[in-house]
Enzyme design. Structure first.
Site, PDB file in Angstrom:
ATOM      1  N   ARG A   1      51.031 -11.597 -99.950  1.00 26.64           N
ATOM      2  CA  ARG A   1      50.208 -12.837-100.188  1.00 26.64           C
ATOM      3  C   ARG A   1      50.265 -13.690 -98.843  1.00 26.64           C
ATOM      4  O   ARG A   1      50.414 -14.825 -98.851  1.00 26.64           O
ATOM      5  CB  ARG A   1      50.388 -13.619-101.553  1.00 26.64           C
ATOM      6  CG  ARG A   1      49.979 -12.823-102.683  1.00 26.64           C
ATOM      7  CD  ARG A   1      48.676 -12.409-102.749  1.00 26.64           C
ATOM      8  NE  ARG A   1      48.061 -11.813-104.085  1.00 26.64           N
ATOM      9  CZ  ARG A   1      48.314 -10.774-104.322  1.00 26.64           C
ATOM     10  NH1 ARG A   1      48.666  -9.828-103.544  1.00 26.64           N
ATOM     11  NH2 ARG A   1      47.984 -10.141-105.440  1.00 26.64           N
TER      12      ARG A   1
ATOM     13  N   GLU B   1      50.372 -19.591-105.295  1.00 22.66           N
ATOM     14  CA  GLU B   1      49.505 -18.818-104.299  1.00 22.66           C
ATOM     15  C   GLU B   1      48.535 -19.637-103.752  1.00 22.66           C
ATOM     16  O   GLU B   1      48.239 -19.447-102.517  1.00 22.66           O
ATOM     17  CB  GLU B   1      48.994 -17.675-105.224  1.00 22.66           C
ATOM     18  CG  GLU B   1      48.801 -16.324-104.241  1.00 22.66           C
ATOM     19  CD  GLU B   1      47.851 -15.257-105.101  1.00 22.66           C
ATOM     20  OE1 GLU B   1      48.559 -14.406-105.626  1.00 22.66           O
ATOM     21  OE2 GLU B   1      46.735 -15.452-105.346  1.00 22.66           O
TER      22      GLU B   1
ATOM     23  N   SER C   1      45.609 -15.591-109.592  1.00 26.42           N
ATOM     24  CA  SER C   1      47.211 -15.976-110.045  1.00 26.42           C
ATOM     25  C   SER C   1      47.324 -17.265-109.171  1.00 26.42           C
ATOM     26  O   SER C   1      47.214 -17.396-108.127  1.00 26.42           O
ATOM     27  CB  SER C   1      48.013 -14.903-109.210  1.00 26.42           C
ATOM     28  OG  SER C   1      47.814 -13.293-109.875  1.00 26.42           O
TER      29      SER C   1
HETATM   30  N1  EPU Z   1      53.096 -10.375-118.162  1.00 25.53           N
HETATM   31  C1  EPU Z   1      53.185 -11.295-119.478  1.00 25.53           C
HETATM   32  N2  EPU Z   1      52.725 -12.276-119.865  1.00 25.53           N
HETATM   33  C2  EPU Z   1      51.665 -12.934-118.936  1.00 25.53           C
HETATM   34  C3  EPU Z   1      51.146 -12.196-117.928  1.00 25.53           C
HETATM   35  C4  EPU Z   1      52.136 -11.005-117.588  1.00 25.53           C
HETATM   36  O1  EPU Z   1      54.353 -11.059-120.151  1.00 25.53           O
HETATM   37  O2  EPU Z   1      51.006 -13.831-119.552  1.00 25.53           O
HETATM   38  C5  EPU Z   1      53.633  -9.359-117.909  1.00 25.53           C
HETATM   39  C6  EPU Z   1      52.823  -8.330-118.033  1.00 25.53           C
HETATM   40  O3  EPU Z   1      52.601  -7.581-119.284  1.00 25.53           O
HETATM   41  C7  EPU Z   1      52.899  -7.297-116.825  1.00 25.53           C
HETATM   42  C8  EPU Z   1      53.778  -8.127-115.903  1.00 25.53           C
HETATM   43  O4  EPU Z   1      53.964  -9.450-116.543  1.00 25.53           O
HETATM   44  O5  EPU Z   1      54.329  -6.484-117.256  1.00 25.53           O
HETATM   45  C9  EPU Z   1      53.074  -8.366-114.794  1.00 25.53           C
HETATM   46  O6  EPU Z   1      51.637  -8.678-114.903  1.00 25.53           O
HETATM   47  P1  EPU Z   1      50.195  -8.126-114.437  1.00 25.53           P
HETATM   48  O7  EPU Z   1      50.352  -6.600-114.337  1.00 25.53           O
HETATM   49  O8  EPU Z   1      49.141  -8.693-115.131  1.00 25.53           O
HETATM   50  O9  EPU Z   1      50.225  -8.549-112.826  1.00 25.53           O
HETATM   51  P2  EPU Z   1      50.861  -9.922-112.226  1.00 25.53           P
HETATM   52  O10 EPU Z   1      52.040  -9.507-111.425  1.00 25.53           O
HETATM   53  O11 EPU Z   1      50.946 -10.947-112.985  1.00 25.53           O
HETATM   54  C10 EPU Z   1      49.852  -9.281-109.970  1.00 25.53           C
HETATM   55  C11 EPU Z   1      48.985  -9.832-108.963  1.00 25.53           C
HETATM   56  C12 EPU Z   1      47.515  -9.913-109.291  1.00 25.53           C
HETATM   57  C13 EPU Z   1      46.876  -8.713-109.179  1.00 25.53           C
HETATM   58  C14 EPU Z   1      47.833  -7.672-110.359  1.00 25.53           C
HETATM   59  C15 EPU Z   1      47.647  -6.242-110.411  1.00 25.53           C
HETATM   60  C16 EPU Z   1      50.334 -11.552-107.925  1.00 25.53           C
HETATM   61  C17 EPU Z   1      50.495 -13.183-107.927  1.00 25.53           C
HETATM   62  N3  EPU Z   1      49.359 -11.429-108.710  1.00 25.53           N
HETATM   63  O12 EPU Z   1      49.555 -10.112-111.001  1.00 25.53           O
HETATM   64  O13 EPU Z   1      46.719 -10.498-108.207  1.00 25.53           O
HETATM   65  O14 EPU Z   1      45.920  -8.368-109.625  1.00 25.53           O
HETATM   66  O15 EPU Z   1      49.381  -7.979-109.952  1.00 25.53           O
HETATM   67  O16 EPU Z   1      48.039  -5.774-109.312  1.00 25.53           O
HETATM   68  O17 EPU Z   1      50.875 -10.786-107.170  1.00 25.53           O
HETATM   69  C18 EPU Z   1      45.922 -12.525-107.519  1.00 25.53           C
HETATM   70  O18 EPU Z   1      46.721 -12.694-106.502  1.00 25.53           O
HETATM   71  O19 EPU Z   1      45.011 -13.677-107.653  1.00 25.53           O
HETATM   72  C19 EPU Z   1      45.756 -11.657-108.615  1.00 25.53           C
HETATM   73  C20 EPU Z   1      45.065 -11.808-109.543  1.00 25.53           C
END
Ligand code: EPU
Length: 359
Positions: A180, A355, A258
């Site tokens: 990012r 972010e 995010s």
């Molecule tokens: N999780 C929870 N509770 C929550 C949210 C997440 O337990 O409320 C757990 C999920 O179950 C999962 C882990 O945390 O095991 C990661 O969550 P998720 O797969 O939703 O991905 P993320 O790390 O929260 C990142 C990116 C997203 C992108 C997704 C998919 C960042 C900051 N965010 O989110 O990007 O779509 O992975 O690749 O890196 C963005 O940058 O705006 C964005 C949406």
């Protein structure tokens, strides 16, 4: 082979810039936050940037570049001249032995570009489906999702320097991409933050196409459907469905995706945290560090559904802050974000970085 432009150009007369005064930016940021721009110029072609730079009144004034407004939190009115990037155009620039090269104007919607590329039969961007914002903003924060980052597919970007008005084409290799992050976000020596405007972006869809399937939720989809050799279209549909299920559509409920980056820690730090919180979601990185799921940590601190005024933590993904009633103010979003940062620090000893850019 050249495709016709998908977005019909809507050019201003070449000798004139359209300068607007006292524009409310609420419709122009995906969070739907109110803020006034004293002056706003719509940029319809790269030459318009040069016209602004050469303009007797606007040339020397500070500038603020606005794309789809999906990665900013507006907390106050903007005195700088807002350059609203609306450069259209979407075409196959070149078909090479090793790749299709797609070129898009900075004002094209990113999600539109991905959908168009799939429909036209140029696979490779499917994992980045449905990401809000414009094409011109995509390289700034090196958008990424479901195992793919923009840097994996970027060929080059065209920029115009905001001091000199000179245009340049930057290959991906000089964009200094990180998680990012990019040269366009970096200030200080060599950084281009506030110094240039991205006018066009070229994406590379490599041949032969290979699916990117490492991400847990995509693997789950393969198991559920029994489809183990998905097409690009299938992956596009899966990613679209996954996003729709857990991320709010900014057209319906204001948000900036995010709100925090996933923090990267050393193996020692991670072991320490796992010792105290064995359930923490973490991913090993190629360089030996570990990325922690910030959404999991925020969720673990009990933030889902909590609000400060109109600003709230999204019920289905704690990493996303939303404009719950459409009436949130930037200050409320920032207050909520700070409270989340403090509570995560208190429990995990980790400082979450935002972010989006807070203005
Ligand atoms: N999780 C929870 N509770 C929550 C949210 C997440 O337990 O409320 C757990 C999920 O179950 C999962 C882990 O945390 O095991 C990661 O969550 P998720 O797969 O939703 O991905 P993320 O790390 O929260 C990142 C990116 C997203 C992108 C997704 C998919 C960042 C900051 N965010 O989110 O990007 O779509 O992975 O690749 O890196 C963005 O940058 O705006 C964005 C949406």
């Amino acid at each position: 082979m050249q495709e016709k432009a998908a977005n019909p150009p809507n050019r201003l007369p070449s000798d004139k810039l359209l300068l607007e005064h006292d524009v409310n930016l609420k419709p122009y940021n995906s969070f739907g936050l109110p803020a006034m721009a004293a002056r706003l110029v719509r940029i319809h072609e790269a030459a318009d940037v040069r016209r602004v730079v050469d303009h007797p009144l606007l040339g020397r004034a500070p500038k603020f570049v606005l794309g789809g407004g999906s990665n900013i939190v507006l907390t106050k009115d903007i005195d700088a001249v807002v350059l609203k990037l609306e450069i259209p155009g979407l075409r196959l620039l070149e078909e090479r032995e090793d790749a299709w090269i797609i070129e898009a104007g900075a004002g094209v919607g990113w999600a539109h570009l991905v959908q168009w590329s799939i429909e036209q039969g140029y696979p490779g961007l499917e994992n980045l489906a449905l990401i809000p914002g414009t094409v011109g903003a995509a390289p700034v924060q090196n958008i990424g999702a479901y195992g793919l980052e923009l840097q994996d597919r970027l060929e080059s970007v065209d920029v115009v320097d905001l001091m000199t008005g000179r245009a340049a084409c930057l290959p991906a290799s000089v964009c200094n991409f990180g998680y990012r992050d990019s040269v366009f976000k970096q200030s200080g020596f060599g950084g281009l933050a506030g110094k240039s405007v991205i006018t066009h972006v070229r994406m590379r869809c490599p041949k032969p196409w290979k699916p990117v399937l490492g991400y847990l939720e995509l693997e789950r989809k393969m198991e559920e459907t029994g489809i183990h050799n998905p097409s690009a279209r299938q992956i596009f549909d899966w990613v679209t469905a996954i996003r729709r299920a857990k991320l709010p559509d900014p057209a319906l409920i204001g948000n900036a995706g995010s709100f925090f980056k996933n923090p990267v820690v050393t193996p020692e730090q991670c072991r320490d945290i796992i010792g105290r919180d064995p359930g923490i979601v973490h991913y090993p990185m190629p360089d030996g560090t570990l990325k922690l799921a910030a959404g999991w940590m925020i969720d673990a601190c009990g933030w889902k559904g909590k609000a400060v005024g109109g600003a709230a933590v999204y019920e289905r993904q704690a990493l996303v802050l939303v404009n719950r009633n459409g009436q949130a103010r930037g200050a409320e979003v920032v207050t909520l974000a700070r409270a989340i940062q403090e509570s995560v620090y208190g429990r995990f000893g980790i400082r979450l970085e935002t972010e989006p850019v807070l203005l």
